[in-house]
Design a protein around this motif. Structure first.
Motif, PDB file in Angstrom:
ATOM      1  N   ALA A  93     145.361 -19.211 110.681  1.00 16.33           N
ATOM      2  CA  ALA A  93     146.106 -18.339 109.619  1.00 16.33           C
ATOM      3  C   ALA A  93     146.855 -19.313 108.599  1.00 16.33           C
ATOM      4  CB  ALA A  93     147.360 -17.705 110.554  1.00 16.33           C
ATOM      5  N   GLU A  94     147.109 -20.680 109.080  1.00 16.81           N
ATOM      6  CA  GLU A  94     147.930 -21.538 108.006  1.00 16.81           C
ATOM      7  C   GLU A  94     146.905 -22.015 106.896  1.00 16.81           C
ATOM      8  OE1 GLU A  94     148.914 -25.127 110.109  1.00 16.81           O
ATOM      9  OE2 GLU A  94     149.760 -26.083 108.127  1.00 16.81           O
ATOM     10  N   GLU A  95     145.454 -22.087 107.253  1.00 13.64           N
ATOM     11  CA  GLU A  95     144.696 -22.219 106.178  1.00 13.64           C
ATOM     12  C   GLU A  95     144.248 -21.222 105.301  1.00 13.64           C
ATOM     13  OE1 GLU A  95     142.278 -24.662 103.963  1.00 13.64           O
ATOM     14  OE2 GLU A  95     143.404 -25.314 105.673  1.00 13.64           O
ATOM     15  N   ARG A  96     144.420 -19.930 105.896  1.00 16.29           N
ATOM     16  CA  ARG A  96     144.116 -18.629 105.021  1.00 16.29           C
ATOM     17  C   ARG A  96     145.522 -18.692 104.274  1.00 16.29           C
ATOM     18  NH1 ARG A  96     142.438 -15.010 102.164  1.00 16.29           N
ATOM     19  NH2 ARG A  96     142.425 -13.098 102.663  1.00 16.29           N
ATOM     20  N   PHE A  97     146.736 -18.925 104.701  1.00 16.78           N
ATOM     21  CA  PHE A  97     147.718 -18.958 103.780  1.00 16.78           C
ATOM     22  C   PHE A  97     147.623 -19.861 102.759  1.00 16.78           C
ATOM     23  CE2 PHE A  97     152.327 -18.000 102.848  1.00 16.78           C
ATOM     24  CZ  PHE A  97     152.901 -19.008 102.440  1.00 16.78           C
ATOM     25  N   LYS A  98     147.111 -21.071 102.935  1.00 14.45           N
ATOM     26  CA  LYS A  98     146.873 -22.068 101.684  1.00 14.45           C
ATOM     27  C   LYS A  98     145.972 -21.551 100.612  1.00 14.45           C
ATOM     28  CE  LYS A  98     147.818 -26.063 104.573  1.00 14.45           C
ATOM     29  NZ  LYS A  98     147.294 -27.440 105.250  1.00 14.45           N
ATOM     30  N   GLU A  99     144.982 -20.687 101.060  1.00 15.21           N
ATOM     31  CA  GLU A  99     144.074 -20.187 100.298  1.00 15.21           C
ATOM     32  C   GLU A  99     144.750 -19.097  99.332  1.00 15.21           C
ATOM     33  OE1 GLU A  99     140.061 -20.701 103.067  1.00 15.21           O
ATOM     34  OE2 GLU A  99     141.088 -18.976 102.660  1.00 15.21           O
ATOM     35  N   ILE A 100     145.342 -18.414 100.176  1.00  7.71           N
ATOM     36  CA  ILE A 100     146.034 -17.468  99.186  1.00  7.71           C
ATOM     37  C   ILE A 100     147.160 -17.777  98.140  1.00  7.71           C
ATOM     38  CG2 ILE A 100     147.827 -15.458  99.596  1.00  7.71           C
ATOM     39  CD1 ILE A 100     146.577 -15.189 102.528  1.00  7.71           C
ATOM     40  N   SER A 101     147.917 -18.954  98.714  1.00  5.58           N
ATOM     41  CA  SER A 101     148.754 -19.405  97.858  1.00  5.58           C
ATOM     42  C   SER A 101     148.199 -20.174  96.591  1.00  5.58           C
ATOM     43  CB  SER A 101     149.503 -20.521  98.521  1.00  5.58           C
ATOM     44  OG  SER A 101     150.512 -19.868  99.610  1.00  5.58           O
ATOM     45  N   GLU A 102     146.883 -20.766  96.853  1.00  5.47           N
ATOM     46  CA  GLU A 102     146.240 -21.469  95.661  1.00  5.47           C
ATOM     47  C   GLU A 102     145.781 -20.371  94.812  1.00  5.47           C
ATOM     48  OE1 GLU A 102     142.236 -22.986  96.534  1.00  5.47           O
ATOM     49  OE2 GLU A 102     142.952 -24.888  95.870  1.00  5.47           O
ATOM     50  N   ALA A 103     145.308 -19.307  95.444  1.00  6.51           N
ATOM     51  CA  ALA A 103     144.802 -18.089  94.509  1.00  6.51           C
ATOM     52  C   ALA A 103     145.723 -17.460  93.707  1.00  6.51           C
ATOM     53  CB  ALA A 103     143.950 -17.112  95.235  1.00  6.51           C
ATOM     54  N   ASN A 104     146.879 -17.318  94.309  1.00  4.81           N
ATOM     55  CA  ASN A 104     148.041 -16.866  93.602  1.00  4.81           C
ATOM     56  C   ASN A 104     148.619 -17.540  92.334  1.00  4.81           C
ATOM     57  OD1 ASN A 104     150.354 -14.552  93.422  1.00  4.81           O
ATOM     58  ND2 ASN A 104     151.380 -16.592  93.721  1.00  4.81           N
ATOM     59  N   ASP A 105     148.496 -19.113  92.981  1.00  2.38           N
ATOM     60  CA  ASP A 105     148.801 -19.990  91.758  1.00  2.38           C
ATOM     61  C   ASP A 105     148.199 -19.801  90.406  1.00  2.38           C
ATOM     62  OD1 ASP A 105     148.411 -23.310  91.034  1.00  2.38           O
ATOM     63  OD2 ASP A 105     150.734 -22.472  90.873  1.00  2.38           O
ATOM     64  N   VAL A 106     146.996 -19.513  90.656  1.00  2.00           N
ATOM     65  CA  VAL A 106     145.908 -19.432  89.329  1.00  2.00           C
ATOM     66  C   VAL A 106     145.967 -18.065  88.719  1.00  2.00           C
ATOM     67  CG1 VAL A 106     143.671 -19.543  88.582  1.00  2.00           C
ATOM     68  CG2 VAL A 106     144.400 -21.189  90.252  1.00  2.00           C
ATOM     69  N   LEU A 107     145.842 -17.131  89.700  1.00  3.01           N
ATOM     70  CA  LEU A 107     145.833 -15.550  89.150  1.00  3.01           C
ATOM     71  C   LEU A 107     147.234 -15.151  88.717  1.00  3.01           C
ATOM     72  CD1 LEU A 107     143.138 -13.888  91.309  1.00  3.01           C
ATOM     73  CD2 LEU A 107     142.837 -15.353  89.387  1.00  3.01           C
ATOM     74  N   GLY A 108     148.232 -15.688  89.299  1.00  2.76           N
ATOM     75  CA  GLY A 108     149.659 -15.193  89.078  1.00  2.76           C
ATOM     76  C   GLY A 108     150.109 -15.854  87.670  1.00  2.76           C
ATOM     77  N   ASP A 109     149.389 -16.918  86.934  1.00  2.00           N
ATOM     78  CA  ASP A 109     149.860 -17.371  85.919  1.00  2.00           C
ATOM     79  C   ASP A 109     148.836 -17.003  84.741  1.00  2.00           C
ATOM     80  OD1 ASP A 109     149.786 -19.277  83.635  1.00  2.00           O
ATOM     81  OD2 ASP A 109     151.229 -20.558  84.790  1.00  2.00           O
ATOM     82  N   PRO A 110     149.392 -16.273  83.915  1.00  8.34           N
ATOM     83  CA  PRO A 110     148.289 -15.757  82.782  1.00  8.34           C
ATOM     84  C   PRO A 110     147.490 -16.828  82.132  1.00  8.34           C
ATOM     85  CG  PRO A 110     150.425 -14.550  82.587  1.00  8.34           C
ATOM     86  CD  PRO A 110     150.681 -15.642  83.722  1.00  8.34           C
ATOM     87  N   LYS A 111     148.226 -17.859  81.846  1.00  7.07           N
ATOM     88  CA  LYS A 111     147.548 -19.068  81.085  1.00  7.07           C
ATOM     89  C   LYS A 111     146.292 -19.633  81.914  1.00  7.07           C
ATOM     90  CE  LYS A 111     148.035 -23.338  78.679  1.00  7.07           C
ATOM     91  NZ  LYS A 111     148.823 -24.587  78.287  1.00  7.07           N
ATOM     92  N   LYS A 112     146.621 -19.840  83.206  1.00  9.00           N
ATOM     93  CA  LYS A 112     145.617 -20.455  84.226  1.00  9.00           C
ATOM     94  C   LYS A 112     144.441 -19.276  84.525  1.00  9.00           C
ATOM     95  CE  LYS A 112     148.884 -23.515  86.691  1.00  9.00           C
ATOM     96  NZ  LYS A 112     149.449 -24.006  87.899  1.00  9.00           N
ATOM     97  N   ARG A 113     145.058 -18.199  84.720  1.00  4.11           N
ATOM     98  CA  ARG A 113     144.107 -17.036  84.965  1.00  4.11           C
ATOM     99  C   ARG A 113     143.017 -17.088  83.767  1.00  4.11           C
ATOM    100  NH1 ARG A 113     145.368 -10.508  85.940  1.00  4.11           N
ATOM    101  NH2 ARG A 113     143.081 -10.131  86.288  1.00  4.11           N
ATOM    102  N   LYS A 114     143.564 -16.902  82.518  1.00  3.12           N
ATOM    103  CA  LYS A 114     142.548 -16.956  81.242  1.00  3.12           C
ATOM    104  C   LYS A 114     141.709 -18.145  81.276  1.00  3.12           C
ATOM    105  CE  LYS A 114     142.701 -16.838  76.107  1.00  3.12           C
ATOM    106  NZ  LYS A 114     141.820 -17.948  76.239  1.00  3.12           N
ATOM    107  N   GLU A 115     142.040 -19.528  81.788  1.00  2.00           N
ATOM    108  CA  GLU A 115     141.053 -20.548  81.659  1.00  2.00           C
ATOM    109  C   GLU A 115     140.394 -20.508  83.064  1.00  2.00           C
ATOM    110  OE1 GLU A 115     144.641 -23.601  80.219  1.00  2.00           O
ATOM    111  OE2 GLU A 115     143.927 -23.869  82.256  1.00  2.00           O
ATOM    112  N   TYR A 116     140.692 -19.908  84.066  1.00  4.60           N
ATOM    113  CA  TYR A 116     139.797 -19.633  85.196  1.00  4.60           C
ATOM    114  C   TYR A 116     138.875 -18.652  84.854  1.00  4.60           C
ATOM    115  CZ  TYR A 116     138.385 -17.978  89.868  1.00  4.60           C
ATOM    116  OH  TYR A 116     137.441 -17.481  90.892  1.00  4.60           O
TER     117      TYR A 116
END
Length: 391
Positions: A48-71
């Motif tokens: 669960a801890e590893e899954r939480f890290k993956e979720i946070s990492e994904a949100n860090d990119v997709l939750g930021d419009p600029k990072k999401r565009k680059e991704y």
């Protein structure tokens, strides 16, 4: 995050949203998954801890419009075959075809022939400057966990308590430089960026923390004896912390920004305080309600009457006993309990306990004897025996 991870991880799949999801849909999906896999709700669960890290990492990119565009741009290039592992490439070296990238209009031209266009594309995607330097990012301070013991009354009413905490902070001996004289030199390996490139191939390379300066970008000529050249040392401080009213035993409180200081201008971490609550000689607690047991005399229970009941930190309240009150009856004094999150209070639950004297003499005994004779025909156990025979 390495360039390879940035390209290869499907963050939309991690959050369970489509590629055209709106910002609101992404935020909703992240919050739902974060609550489900948060370490506080899954203590000791490594998956669960590893899954939480993956979720946070994904949100860090997709939750930021600029990072999401680059991704999205990076994924589009990779998924369309624009990048292909080069022969013998080591751990992430790629070759690319300019014709694939630019629709065949750039055939035979060198990367430099585009006036820095490729540098702009890849510089935006992987945080690399036009001169090939990498910007070291601010680092958030660590979270700190502490414990505090409150009295029963303090937990109900709230309290301000001193907490002594230890955490990693900029070393005071060297002012956080890591050098005894306060004059570190720029790391020659990474030229002060804190990162080094690896797997250089046909177009771009991946980056890793510099092994010589450990990602700091600086090297101490004469390492500080306190922090051993790291620029960070153990620091102790005492902080006045306000514990809100109504906390319960074992509750974990989060105080944002009260943890260890960040690095390179990064924000401080959070402080988590685990609360322990002592007992009370009179009152107990059940959720947001307080409890108390009040003794009453036999005549009060039989005939009814008014009974004064103590409250926690306030004046007594008066409750009316109905005639024929049985032992163990629980009554409610509204608004005399613990403080809730919305500022309102729970209730005081008052349990009646009929008090039976151990020794009776004089007029009281004569009165009881007369009462027994007067009620001799009223056998309270008659229904009990009748029910036992019929069972």
């Amino acid at each position: 995050m390495s360039t390879k991870d940035f390209i290869e991880k499907d963050f939309y799949k991690v959050l369970g949203v489509p590629k055209d999801a709106t910002e609101a849909e992404i935020k909703k999906a992240y919050r739902k998954l974060a609550r489900e896999f948060h370490p506080d709700a899954n203590k000791g669960n490594a998956k669960a801890e590893e899954r939480f890290k993956e979720i946070s990492e994904a949100n860090d990119v997709l939750g930021d419009p600029k990072k999401r565009k680059e991704y999205d741009e990076a994924r589009a290039l990779f998924g369309n075959g624009g990048f292909r592992p080069g022969p013998g490439a080591g751990g992430g070296s790629f070759n690319f075809d300019l014709g694939d990238l630019f629709g065949g209009q750039a055939g035979g031209q060198q990367a430099g022939g585009f006036g820095g266009g490729l540098g702009d594309v890849f510089g935006g995607l992987f945080n690399r400057g036009g001169a090939g330097t990498t910007r070291t990012q601010p680092r958030r301070g660590q979270d700190i966990e502490s414990e505090v013991t409150l009295s029963f009354t303090e937990a109900i009413e709230g309290a301000t308590v001193p907490l002594r905490m230890s955490s990693q902070a900029p070393c005071k001996a060297c002012s956080g430089t890591g050098d005894k004289n306060g004059t570190p030199r720029v790391c020659p390996t990474c030229v002060g960026t804190g990162q080094v490139a690896r797997g250089s191939g046909g177009g771009f390379s991946l980056t890793d923390p510099c092994p010589d300066c450990k990602g700091r970008g600086l090297i101490a000529e004469d390492a500080c004896e306190i922090c051993k050249g790291s620029g960070r040392a153990k620091s102790s401080r005492t902080m006045q912390v306000r514990i809100p009213a109504g906390v319960s035993d074992g509750q974990r409180i989060r105080l944002r920004g009260k943890g260890a200081p960040g690095e390179r201008g990064g924000p401080a971490g959070d402080l988590y305080v685990v609360v322990h609550v002592g007992s009370h000689p009179v009152f107990g607690r059940k959720d947001d309600n307080l409890t108390v047991t009040v003794p009453v005399t036999y005549p009060e229970a039989v005939l009814g009457g008014e009974v004064r009941v103590p409250t926690l930190g306030g004046p007594p309240v008066t409750l009316k006993l109905p005639p024929g009150t049985p032992n163990g009856l629980t009554m409610r004094a509204r608004g005399k309990g613990a403080v809730r999150k919305d500022g309102t209070r729970g209730d005081l639950l008052v349990t009646v306990e009929v008090s039976v004297p151990k020794d009776v003499s004089g007029k009281a005994r004569d009165a009881l004897e007369a009462y027994r004779e007067a009620t001799a025909d009223d056998d309270p156990r008659a229904e009990l025996f009748q029910a036992a025979k019929g069972a």
